[in-house]
Design an enzyme around this catalytic site. Structure first.
Site, PDB file in Angstrom:
ATOM      1  N   THR A 141       0.821  -1.211   0.000  1.00 24.03           N
ATOM      2  CA  THR A 141       0.000   0.000   0.000  1.00 24.03           C
ATOM      3  C   THR A 141       0.857   1.265   0.000  1.00 24.03           C
ATOM      4  O   THR A 141       0.688   2.145  -0.854  1.00 24.03           O
ATOM      5  CB  THR A 141      -0.889   0.014   1.263  1.00 24.03           C
ATOM      6  OG1 THR A 141      -1.449  -1.285   1.424  1.00 24.03           O
ATOM      7  CG2 THR A 141      -1.990   1.032   1.139  1.00 24.03           C
ATOM      8  N   VAL A 142       1.770   1.357   0.966  1.00 18.40           N
ATOM      9  CA  VAL A 142       2.564   2.579   1.101  1.00 18.40           C
ATOM     10  C   VAL A 142       3.548   2.707  -0.067  1.00 18.40           C
ATOM     11  O   VAL A 142       3.726   3.786  -0.633  1.00 18.40           O
ATOM     12  CB  VAL A 142       3.309   2.604   2.453  1.00 18.40           C
ATOM     13  CG1 VAL A 142       4.100   3.897   2.593  1.00 18.40           C
ATOM     14  CG2 VAL A 142       2.328   2.457   3.594  1.00 18.40           C
ATOM     15  N   VAL A 164       5.876   6.984  12.606  1.00 21.70           N
ATOM     16  CA  VAL A 164       4.935   7.450  13.626  1.00 21.70           C
ATOM     17  C   VAL A 164       3.931   8.404  12.995  1.00 21.70           C
ATOM     18  O   VAL A 164       4.317   9.359  12.327  1.00 21.70           O
ATOM     19  CB  VAL A 164       5.660   8.214  14.755  1.00 21.70           C
ATOM     20  CG1 VAL A 164       4.653   8.685  15.797  1.00 21.70           C
ATOM     21  CG2 VAL A 164       6.741   7.372  15.397  1.00 21.70           C
ATOM     22  N   GLY A 194      -3.006   4.674   5.835  1.00 19.08           N
ATOM     23  CA  GLY A 194      -3.450   4.834   4.459  1.00 19.08           C
ATOM     24  C   GLY A 194      -2.272   5.086   3.551  1.00 19.08           C
ATOM     25  O   GLY A 194      -1.234   5.616   3.964  1.00 19.08           O
ATOM     26  N   GLU A 234      -6.240  -5.933  10.656  1.00 16.78           N
ATOM     27  CA  GLU A 234      -5.768  -7.168  10.035  1.00 16.78           C
ATOM     28  C   GLU A 234      -6.616  -8.346  10.501  1.00 16.78           C
ATOM     29  O   GLU A 234      -7.321  -8.256  11.508  1.00 16.78           O
ATOM     30  CB  GLU A 234      -4.312  -7.438  10.479  1.00 16.78           C
ATOM     31  CG  GLU A 234      -3.369  -6.280  10.358  1.00 16.78           C
ATOM     32  CD  GLU A 234      -2.783  -6.170   8.953  1.00 16.78           C
ATOM     33  OE1 GLU A 234      -2.744  -7.191   8.243  1.00 16.78           O
ATOM     34  OE2 GLU A 234      -2.377  -5.060   8.575  1.00 16.78           O
ATOM     35  N   GLY A 237     -11.037  -2.977   6.197  1.00 19.92           N
ATOM     36  CA  GLY A 237      -9.607  -3.022   5.902  1.00 19.92           C
ATOM     37  C   GLY A 237      -8.756  -2.213   6.876  1.00 19.92           C
ATOM     38  O   GLY A 237      -7.564  -2.018   6.661  1.00 19.92           O
ATOM     39  N   ILE A 294       1.240  12.591   9.458  1.00 24.97           N
ATOM     40  CA  ILE A 294       1.353  13.756  10.338  1.00 24.97           C
ATOM     41  C   ILE A 294       2.819  14.108  10.532  1.00 24.97           C
ATOM     42  O   ILE A 294       3.597  13.277  10.975  1.00 24.97           O
ATOM     43  CB  ILE A 294       0.752  13.471  11.729  1.00 24.97           C
ATOM     44  CG1 ILE A 294      -0.692  13.005  11.607  1.00 24.97           C
ATOM     45  CG2 ILE A 294       0.858  14.692  12.621  1.00 24.97           C
ATOM     46  CD1 ILE A 294      -1.283  12.563  12.946  1.00 24.97           C
ATOM     47  N   LYS A 329       5.489   3.105  18.464  1.00 24.61           N
ATOM     48  CA  LYS A 329       5.480   4.512  18.073  1.00 24.61           C
ATOM     49  C   LYS A 329       5.861   5.426  19.232  1.00 24.61           C
ATOM     50  O   LYS A 329       6.606   6.392  19.055  1.00 24.61           O
ATOM     51  CB  LYS A 329       4.108   4.876  17.510  1.00 24.61           C
ATOM     52  CG  LYS A 329       3.847   4.222  16.140  1.00 24.61           C
ATOM     53  CD  LYS A 329       2.391   4.350  15.714  1.00 24.61           C
ATOM     54  CE  LYS A 329       2.163   3.755  14.329  1.00 24.61           C
ATOM     55  NZ  LYS A 329       0.721   3.622  14.017  1.00 24.61           N
TER      56      LYS A 329
END
Lengths: 427, 427
Positions: free
Chosen positions: A12-13, A130, A300, A188, A185, A134, A203
């Protein structure tokens, strides 16, 4: 100037990073004078690379990236702490700069990977580890660097925040909220890393290490997840003017670092109380800046890719200037970590007790015996199968005393039904 | 490495900088390897320098700083655009790096001072010019740089936010709220820069220039302050599910930059709606990161000094590495500025009208004639001296059409009492 990038991990990333590099390549040339070129992508199979239009850059062997002398920056996005660690260490050893979003790696092997970066004289950046998109690591290391940071408190896991929001607002059970998070989604199939708090713990270890310039690893973090939180507790919190959030907490105290993750009651007017759904927020207090808060999407593809590519472009700009990093992120302070048992705070405790005369007196006696002073006692709901819920809120009390009192109550014959629910309270 | 600093301006923020340098000097050496030494301070008289324990560094002639070959970084904190501009330009010409908190200077003379920085090859940093201690310029230029930023919307003036909060929550009049803000030191004796929106306009010009990489000066910003906002309007907003904030708004649109400052109704569940009192917050939307928000103290000695010193230490670290800035902040894009008349949005309009038959029909006719479609009409409160308040909320309409309709209503004989109150609505 051309900067050549190798990407390891095209999930995804990684897909988001490919998209950014394709969409904004011209913009980066114009605005930054940097031509950020993706020259190789690695993953287990080529389907994702092809889906993002870079099938021609595919390899399934990350050594093709490590060993390519033209590659300046390696992006590690495979996650986990085994192969990912090899990728990072080998890339640094090969003289590559490295960008990773890998919180588990950073929170577990900080000293080892930082020492490798230091030895190589290359950059190791991890802004995406983290808070998703942001900006928090950058501000802590630059805009806020003139401050002594005294507290970092955040909602840093979107999955659990989504579940707690659904439970509070739509009266869903924990199981229903988890099922919905999985269906969407956000969670998991095996949700343990999220719901047991380990993701948040990694984090907050990274945040504390940066904020306090003192090494904190995931093992230093007292960690309790949300699996025991019930709608009964959320309703009780609501009635008392609180909401329950899974907070990642790090405070600098006179006797060391207080660092922990647990469900926490915070007043409804606290800045973090209105952070709902999958959003994340991180609240910092510095000795000059006062209170600041950073809010945004914690997960996301786009958000995390934004953070990864922010780091990549920072390195690219330094490469263009011919500068290597001077900061090895080797924490200069060695503050002790405080054990949770030594901390004092307020507690919400819910017991399911036998509905018999004398029960409250026995429990009050146990609290008194261990110096736990009670602020309020309240019965919640009606009698069910011979037992009732009783909620206690304590004044500020020592964790070890509260545990001892609960243990004593637990030992009282035939008094409790099931485990008590304990939620710490922060004001 | 020793970095020598000259400070011009020893007021509130300058005093905060002196305090930071004294309190954290050892920490900066340990953490950053930078010995940040304050070697000269300049202001009109020596009382403030003495109060902060640096009377021995005092001069009343800023040229003593400009002409000192040992000084690496000049901090300009005198404000205004006359002497301050000379200080900045002369310091750059003398080969000094410059840090300023001067929003008016940056928003008015951006091209000139940036060109001077570019010519000198030195750094000109201005993180404290927007948002006090909130890190926003740094994140826009680094962590978020991989995004196309599409919107920056903020509450960037603490004084007016304090006043609007007091008016909404404690039913104070504008005059009472202003008097209290002045008594608390949040508003100047002459409050125009705050209440007329000029302070916010300067800040949004800077934010837009950075976020869109395209020059926006204070003259490009449509600016309307809060002087016409009444408690009647705040109550009407509350009843409709909105709050009123003085927003600084910058949107990238297909036909140019929409940039403006005006009182704005936003839904109560908007992230900015709960930002109250003297706090500031800046909300950004990027194409990959999505929504982010930065929150904190927008003013005060500590917060602004934190931002100034963050910039100073960034420069000091670059000096230690022997790097000069490559980024001259000369905006690379030349996007047009959209006139407010060409924008379309929703409007709240309150008229005080004669309580006579046929009035509403006449007004409805004027709106219809100019293609302004009405979402709701409502009478507020009772009749006073023969007139009543009528509130309209429009559907999305063109600003020029709304103005034309209002002008037509204004021209109707004996219909209106006083000026209508117009507040734009953002969803």
């Amino acid at each position: 100037m051309a900067v050549k990038i190798g990407l390891v991990g095209t999930g995804t990333v990684g897909g988001g990073c490919i998209d950014i590099l394709q969409k904004h390549r011209e913009g980066f040339i114009k605005q930054l004078g940097v031509d950020a070129q993706l020259v190789r992508v690695c993953s287990l199979d080529s389907a994702e690379a092809e889906a993002h239009g870079v099938g021609h850059l595919f390899t399934n062997d990350y050594h093709d990236i490590i060993n390519d002398p033209d590659i300046d920056i390696v992006i590690e996005l495979i996650g986990g702490t085994s192969i990912a660690k090899n990728v990072v260490l080998e890339a640094l050893a090969a003289g590559k700069n490295v960008v990773t979003a890998n919180k588990a790696l950073m929170a577990t092997y900080w000293e080892e990977v930082m020492a490798a970066a230091d030895a190589s004289g290359k950059d190791l950046m991890f802004g995406a580890s983290v808070g998703g998109g942001i900006p928090i690591i950058g501000p802590l290391r630059h805009s806020l660097i003139a401050n002594q940071i005294d507290s970092v408190v955040g909602i840093v896991n979107g999955t659990t925040n989504y579940m707690l929001t659904k439970m509070a607002e739509e009266d869903m059970s924990y199981e229903e909220a988890l099922a919905e998070a999985q269906a969407k989604g956000f969670a998991e199939a095996n949700p343990s890393a999220d719901v047991d708090g380990y993701d948040s713990a990694a984090k907050v270890a990274i945040l504390a290490s940066i904020a306090f310039d003192s090494l904190v690893t995931i093992e230093d973090v007292y960690t309790k997840g949300i699996t025991d939180v019930t709608t009964t507790d959320l309703e009780a919190a609501d009635d008392m003017g609180y909401v329950v959030k899974l907070l990642a907490i790090a405070h600098r105290t006179d006797t060391g670092i207080d660092v922990r993750v647990h469900p926490t009651m915070i007043p409804k007017d606290h800045q973090l109380a209105s952070v709902n759904g999958v959003f994340n927020a991180i609240y910092c207090v510095g000795d000059f800046v006062g209170e600041t808060m950073f809010f945004g999407e914690g997960a996301g593809a786009g958000a995390a890719a934004s953070a990864v590519m922010g780091d990549v472009l920072d390195i690219a700009e330094r490469l263009e200037q011919g500068v290597q990093p001077k900061e090895s992120h080797l924490c200069t302070d060695k503050l002790p970590i405080r054990k949770i048992e030594t901390l004092s705070m307020k507690y919400y405790i819910r017991f399911s007790v036998a509905d018999q005369p004398g029960v409250l007196a026995k429990m009050a006696g146990a609290f008194a015996e261990h110096d736990v002073s009670i602020f309020s006692t309240m019965q919640r709901g009606g009698k069910q199968d011979g037992h009732v819920d009783v909620v206690y809120v304590t004044h500020v009390a020592l964790e070890s005393d509260v545990r001892a009192a609960i243990d004593q109550i637990r030992g009282m014959d035939g008094l409790l039904f099931g485990d008590p629910s304990v939620i710490r309270v922060e004001e």
